[in-house]
Design a protein around this motif. Structure first.
Motif, PDB file in Angstrom:
ATOM      1  N   LYS A  20       0.884  -1.179   0.000  1.00 17.41           N
ATOM      2  CA  LYS A  20       0.000   0.000   0.000  1.00 17.41           C
ATOM      3  C   LYS A  20       0.917   1.223   0.000  1.00 17.41           C
ATOM      4  O   LYS A  20       1.744   1.367   0.912  1.00 17.41           O
ATOM      5  CB  LYS A  20      -0.863  -0.006   1.252  1.00 17.41           C
ATOM      6  CG  LYS A  20      -1.790  -1.218   1.299  1.00 17.41           C
ATOM      7  CD  LYS A  20      -2.515  -1.321   2.620  1.00 17.41           C
ATOM      8  CE  LYS A  20      -3.472  -2.527   2.571  1.00 17.41           C
ATOM      9  NZ  LYS A  20      -3.956  -2.927   3.860  1.00 17.41           N
ATOM     10  N   PHE A  21       0.751   2.041  -0.984  1.00 14.47           N
ATOM     11  CA  PHE A  21       1.695   3.145  -1.150  1.00 14.47           C
ATOM     12  C   PHE A  21       0.998   4.506  -1.154  1.00 14.47           C
ATOM     13  O   PHE A  21      -0.035   4.677  -1.809  1.00 14.47           O
ATOM     14  CB  PHE A  21       2.454   3.002  -2.477  1.00 14.47           C
ATOM     15  CG  PHE A  21       3.155   1.677  -2.621  1.00 14.47           C
ATOM     16  CD1 PHE A  21       4.337   1.424  -1.956  1.00 14.47           C
ATOM     17  CD2 PHE A  21       2.596   0.673  -3.415  1.00 14.47           C
ATOM     18  CE1 PHE A  21       4.979   0.188  -2.093  1.00 14.47           C
ATOM     19  CE2 PHE A  21       3.215  -0.558  -3.552  1.00 14.47           C
ATOM     20  CZ  PHE A  21       4.413  -0.804  -2.886  1.00 14.47           C
ATOM     21  N   LEU A  22       1.621   5.457  -0.455  1.00  9.21           N
ATOM     22  CA  LEU A  22       1.146   6.845  -0.550  1.00  9.21           C
ATOM     23  C   LEU A  22       1.714   7.493  -1.806  1.00  9.21           C
ATOM     24  O   LEU A  22       1.082   8.362  -2.405  1.00  9.21           O
ATOM     25  CB  LEU A  22       1.601   7.643   0.678  1.00  9.21           C
ATOM     26  CG  LEU A  22       0.814   7.401   1.956  1.00  9.21           C
ATOM     27  CD1 LEU A  22       1.546   7.955   3.147  1.00  9.21           C
ATOM     28  CD2 LEU A  22      -0.579   8.043   1.848  1.00  9.21           C
ATOM     29  N   CYS A  47       1.717   5.345   5.725  1.00  7.74           N
ATOM     30  CA  CYS A  47       2.222   5.745   7.047  1.00  7.74           C
ATOM     31  C   CYS A  47       1.281   6.829   7.567  1.00  7.74           C
ATOM     32  O   CYS A  47       0.324   7.207   6.882  1.00  7.74           O
ATOM     33  CB  CYS A  47       3.654   6.288   6.940  1.00  7.74           C
ATOM     34  SG  CYS A  47       3.779   7.751   5.903  1.00  7.74           S
ATOM     35  N   SER A  48       1.573   7.344   8.744  1.00  5.48           N
ATOM     36  CA  SER A  48       0.669   8.364   9.291  1.00  5.48           C
ATOM     37  C   SER A  48       0.853   9.679   8.537  1.00  5.48           C
ATOM     38  O   SER A  48       1.872   9.899   7.886  1.00  5.48           O
ATOM     39  CB  SER A  48       0.977   8.591  10.770  1.00  5.48           C
ATOM     40  OG  SER A  48       2.250   9.222  10.865  1.00  5.48           O
ATOM     41  N   ARG A  49      -0.125  10.557   8.669  1.00 10.29           N
ATOM     42  CA  ARG A  49      -0.031  11.884   8.053  1.00 10.29           C
ATOM     43  C   ARG A  49       1.218  12.614   8.553  1.00 10.29           C
ATOM     44  O   ARG A  49       1.925  13.266   7.805  1.00 10.29           O
ATOM     45  CB  ARG A  49      -1.253  12.729   8.426  1.00 10.29           C
ATOM     46  CG  ARG A  49      -2.307  12.688   7.403  1.00 10.29           C
ATOM     47  CD  ARG A  49      -3.233  13.886   7.560  1.00 10.29           C
ATOM     48  NE  ARG A  49      -4.393  13.639   6.744  1.00 10.29           N
ATOM     49  CZ  ARG A  49      -5.445  12.919   7.100  1.00 10.29           C
ATOM     50  NH1 ARG A  49      -5.489  12.394   8.301  1.00 10.29           N
ATOM     51  NH2 ARG A  49      -6.454  12.753   6.280  1.00 10.29           N
ATOM     52  N   ARG A 103       6.679  14.643   7.535  1.00  9.24           N
ATOM     53  CA  ARG A 103       8.124  14.659   7.813  1.00  9.24           C
ATOM     54  C   ARG A 103       8.896  14.300   6.544  1.00  9.24           C
ATOM     55  O   ARG A 103       9.909  14.902   6.220  1.00  9.24           O
ATOM     56  CB  ARG A 103       8.473  13.651   8.913  1.00  9.24           C
ATOM     57  CG  ARG A 103       8.095  14.137  10.307  1.00  9.24           C
ATOM     58  CD  ARG A 103       8.227  13.016  11.315  1.00  9.24           C
ATOM     59  NE  ARG A 103       9.591  12.543  11.458  1.00  9.24           N
ATOM     60  CZ  ARG A 103       9.936  11.278  11.733  1.00  9.24           C
ATOM     61  NH1 ARG A 103       9.010  10.361  11.898  1.00  9.24           N
ATOM     62  NH2 ARG A 103      11.188  10.919  11.848  1.00  9.24           N
ATOM     63  N   TYR A 104       8.366  13.310   5.813  1.00 11.28           N
ATOM     64  CA  TYR A 104       9.022  12.915   4.557  1.00 11.28           C
ATOM     65  C   TYR A 104       9.008  14.077   3.553  1.00 11.28           C
ATOM     66  O   TYR A 104      10.036  14.433   2.967  1.00 11.28           O
ATOM     67  CB  TYR A 104       8.318  11.677   3.975  1.00 11.28           C
ATOM     68  CG  TYR A 104       8.715  11.397   2.548  1.00 11.28           C
ATOM     69  CD1 TYR A 104       9.985  10.911   2.242  1.00 11.28           C
ATOM     70  CD2 TYR A 104       7.822  11.652   1.498  1.00 11.28           C
ATOM     71  CE1 TYR A 104      10.353  10.676   0.926  1.00 11.28           C
ATOM     72  CE2 TYR A 104       8.190  11.417   0.182  1.00 11.28           C
ATOM     73  CZ  TYR A 104       9.469  10.933  -0.102  1.00 11.28           C
ATOM     74  OH  TYR A 104       9.843  10.723  -1.395  1.00 11.28           O
ATOM     75  N   VAL A 150      10.041   4.302   3.802  1.00 15.98           N
ATOM     76  CA  VAL A 150      10.508   4.721   2.465  1.00 15.98           C
ATOM     77  C   VAL A 150      11.601   3.766   1.979  1.00 15.98           C
ATOM     78  O   VAL A 150      12.549   3.478   2.701  1.00 15.98           O
ATOM     79  CB  VAL A 150      11.075   6.164   2.497  1.00 15.98           C
ATOM     80  CG1 VAL A 150      11.604   6.573   1.122  1.00 15.98           C
ATOM     81  CG2 VAL A 150      10.022   7.151   2.968  1.00 15.98           C
ATOM     82  N   ASP A 151      11.431   3.255   0.757  1.00 14.72           N
ATOM     83  CA  ASP A 151      12.463   2.415   0.139  1.00 14.72           C
ATOM     84  C   ASP A 151      12.863   3.058  -1.177  1.00 14.72           C
ATOM     85  O   ASP A 151      12.037   3.682  -1.849  1.00 14.72           O
ATOM     86  CB  ASP A 151      11.913   1.009  -0.174  1.00 14.72           C
ATOM     87  CG  ASP A 151      11.551   0.261   1.097  1.00 14.72           C
ATOM     88  OD1 ASP A 151      12.353   0.292   2.040  1.00 14.72           O
ATOM     89  OD2 ASP A 151      10.432  -0.303   1.126  1.00 14.72           O
ATOM     90  N   VAL A 152      14.136   2.875  -1.533  1.00 14.47           N
ATOM     91  CA  VAL A 152      14.565   3.429  -2.817  1.00 14.47           C
ATOM     92  C   VAL A 152      15.476   2.424  -3.519  1.00 14.47           C
ATOM     93  O   VAL A 152      16.303   1.776  -2.885  1.00 14.47           O
ATOM     94  CB  VAL A 152      15.247   4.812  -2.630  1.00 14.47           C
ATOM     95  CG1 VAL A 152      16.450   4.749  -1.720  1.00 14.47           C
ATOM     96  CG2 VAL A 152      15.625   5.429  -3.971  1.00 14.47           C
TER      97      VAL A 152
END
Ligand SMILES: Nc1ncnc2c1ncn2[C@@H]1O[C@H](COP(=O)(O)OP(=O)(O)OP(=O)(O)O)[C@@H](O)[C@H]1O
Ligand SMILES: CCCCCCCCCCCCC/C=C/[C@@H](O)[C@H](CO)NC(C)=O
Ligand SMILES: [Ca+2]
Length: 531
Positions: free
Chosen positions: A372-374, A411-413, A418-419, A435-437
């Motif tokens: 599940k991705f934002l 993730c949370s809002r 923060r990201y 976060v993955d890259v």
């Protein structure tokens, strides 16, 4: 320092006067003590004979002289933050022959700068950004092109896709480059026109996702007049029309990776900056309805999208970029003359020698991630822009044949904020557990919604992992798809197949110059100096 014909070193100060002028204007003043400095010939814009008028002749000790002869050298002056300006210095003396010799010698040296464009095709989007494209071109860029003796054919676009369609009709081969005045969307149009035209002329089918595309050697210059101007900022270091015009004039060349995007063996689009699903796709979709707001639309839609906090389910398959030495977590960024990009250029040349144009990518290892991705962001370059000066992937390379695939999981809002804030400061954007890259050479995405019907990812998955399908049965969840943001344009399909084409095109740019080098070398006083 360049030598005069005959091997003499130019020693101008002893026999010539020196006057400084503001950009574009020669304003001779009494001679000053010469400061020893250096302007490479490659950064001289033009050399012109200068006429003295009566008033100018009546200065200080020059008053006694009967007749003065002079010439003005226009050159690139490097200011702070990668900004370039046109400055000039006027030399004068009583010896007409010496003066003419200098003009002649410098003009010959300029003629030898073979990478400089002589004829350009210019497209202006009058409606991009703050609708200033036409004014910016006429007031800031055209006078510089004319000073540098560049001739231009100018097209002011009348509708979207005007530039793209036109590039399929005109004789592009008579131009040394194409200039677009506008934002990332306008650049995208011109790029699609040029790359599309090259493939058409070479009989390459763009719908084949595996085709080796023909490189486009006609450079594109970007005069930034858009809302984000990410491509200009990431390749020059600043969004500034005069700086970009000067990079075009001196004939800079920066190769650029281009990602092709396909759906079911149908070509959708090319991308050089951001391919974003989820957050950036939703911002774009919302902001398109608010074009009348100008660049502010992104802030408005950005805030709205942040509050909505939608996440999307899907599966990503990717092939890691094993050919390149870099990693998205590197501390060093891609800069002018980047070694990693040069290495990729060498590999590309070897590949082309070995396989000719029929080279097809080998079937290398695929990796799969579902979740599940934002936001899913794939960037072929850093995507630095005034809003995010380091960009979405600060260590991404302009021309290494890879893209950085950034996955921001649900993730949370607060965490997502923060990201996002790390897009704007110096902290590591990837240092979050959600976060993955990955540095990739190709990837595919299928949303959960379309997985059961149409997925290529699932085909690969079925072949390689028997359990993959069983783990992911058809479901009736009430989920909707996001939209892909492809360099600021929306894509019609959520399931896409992306492949990075190493250095498929070239820009009139040189990448971002190391700050310490150029700012240290050029910032001491004003250095309108000796050649
Ligand atoms: N004359 C025109 N009328 C309407 N649309 C146009 C015209 N010329 C070009 N376009 C389209 O306008 C779109 C947006 O233009 P542009 O990229 O220059 O500005 P922007 O969207 O404000 O900036 P950015 O892309 O940097 O966010 C482009 O996709 C282009 O196809
Ligand atoms: C609540 C704080 C939010 C701060 C977020 C700042 C993020 C800015 C990042 C901008 C990303 C730029 C990537 C470039 C994309 C372009 O291709 C595209 C077209 O111009 N622009 C956008 C905005 O989609
Ligand atoms: Ca790249």
């Amino acid at each position: 320092m360049e030598r005069l014909p005959g091997g003499r070193r130019p020693r101008l100060v002893s026999s010539l006067g020196l006057g400084r002028g503001a950009a574009g204007l020669a304003r001779p003043r009494p001679p000053r003590r010469a400061e020893n400095c250096f302007v490479p010939i490659s950064e001289i814009i033009a050399v012109e004979e200068t006429e003295f008028n009566k008033k100018q002749r009546n200065i200080g000790r020059w008053q006694k002289m009967a007749k003065l002869h002079a010439f003005t050298v226009y050159y690139v002056k490097k200011a702070r933050n990668h900004r370039w300006r046109c400055s000039n210095v006027t030399f004068w003396c009583v010896d007409e022959h010496l003066c003419n010799q200098w003009i002649q010698a410098l003009k010959e040296l300029l003629e030898m700068q073979k990478s400089r464009p002589k004829q350009l095709l210019v497209y202006i989007n009058p409606y991009g950004g703050k609708r200033q494209g036409k004014r910016i071109y006429e007031q800031k860029v055209a006078p510089l092109f004319s000073l540098a003796s560049i001739s231009t054919d100018v097209v002011i676009t009348e509708h979207a896709n005007h530039a793209k369609d036109n590039l399929f009709e005109v004789n592009i081969y008579k131009y040394d480059g194409v200039v677009c005045v506008g934002g990332d969307g306008m650049f995208s149009e011109v790029m699609h026109g040029l790359i599309g035209r090259m493939q058409k002329d070479s009989g390459i089918d763009q719908n084949n996702p595996k085709a080796s595309l023909v490189q486009c050697n006609i450079r594109i210059g970007i005069i930034p007049a858009g809302s984000t101007d990410c491509i200009c900022y990431s390749t020059v270091g600043i969004s500034d029309p005069v700086t970009s015009a000067l990079h075009i004039i001196v004939g800079d060349c920066q190769p650029l990776d281009v990602s092709s995007v396909h759906h079911n063996n149908t070509f959708l689009k090319y991308s050089v900056s951001l391919l974003g699903y989820g957050f950036y796709g939703d911002i774009l979709k919302d902001s398109e309805k608010k074009r009348w707001m100008g660049p502010m639309r992104y802030d408005y839609s950005g805030f709205k999208t942040f509050l909505s906090h939608h996440y999307y389910e899907g599966t990503i398959a990717y092939q890691p970029a094993k050919h390149t030495h870099g990693s998205p977590r590197d501390k060093e960024s891609c800069r002018t003359g980047c070694c990693i990009c040069k290495e990729s250029e060498k590999q590309l040349a070897e590949q082309q020698k070995e396989c000719g144009l029929n080279h097809e990518e080998g079937e290398e290892e695929w990796k799969f991630i579902k979740g599940k991705f934002l936001a899913i962001n794939a960037v072929s370059m850093s995507c630095a822009c005034p809003r995010s000066p380091k960009g979405l992937s600060p260590a991404a390379h302009l021309a290494d044949g890879s893209a950085d695939l950034i996955l921001v999981r649900k993730c949370s809002r607060f965490d997502f904020l923060r990201y996002l804030l790390r897009h704007t400061n110096q902290d590591d954007q990837f240092d979050f557990p959600f976060v993955d890259v990955y540095r990739v050479k190709s990837f595919q995405f299928t949303s959960k919604l379309s997985e059961d019907n149409e997925s290529n990812v699932m085909d690969i998955g079925k072949k390689r992992f028997g359990q993959f399908c069983r783990d992911h049965p058809a479901c009736c969840c009430n989920i909707v798809n996001s939209t892909w943001n492809c360099d600021g344009e929306t894509l019609d399909s959520s399931a896409i197949e992306v492949r990075v084409h190493c250095q498929l095109m070239k820009l009139f740019a040189r990448g971002i110059e190391e700050k310490c080098k150029d700012e240290a070398a050029y910032s001491q006083s004003s250095i309108e100096q000796l050649l």
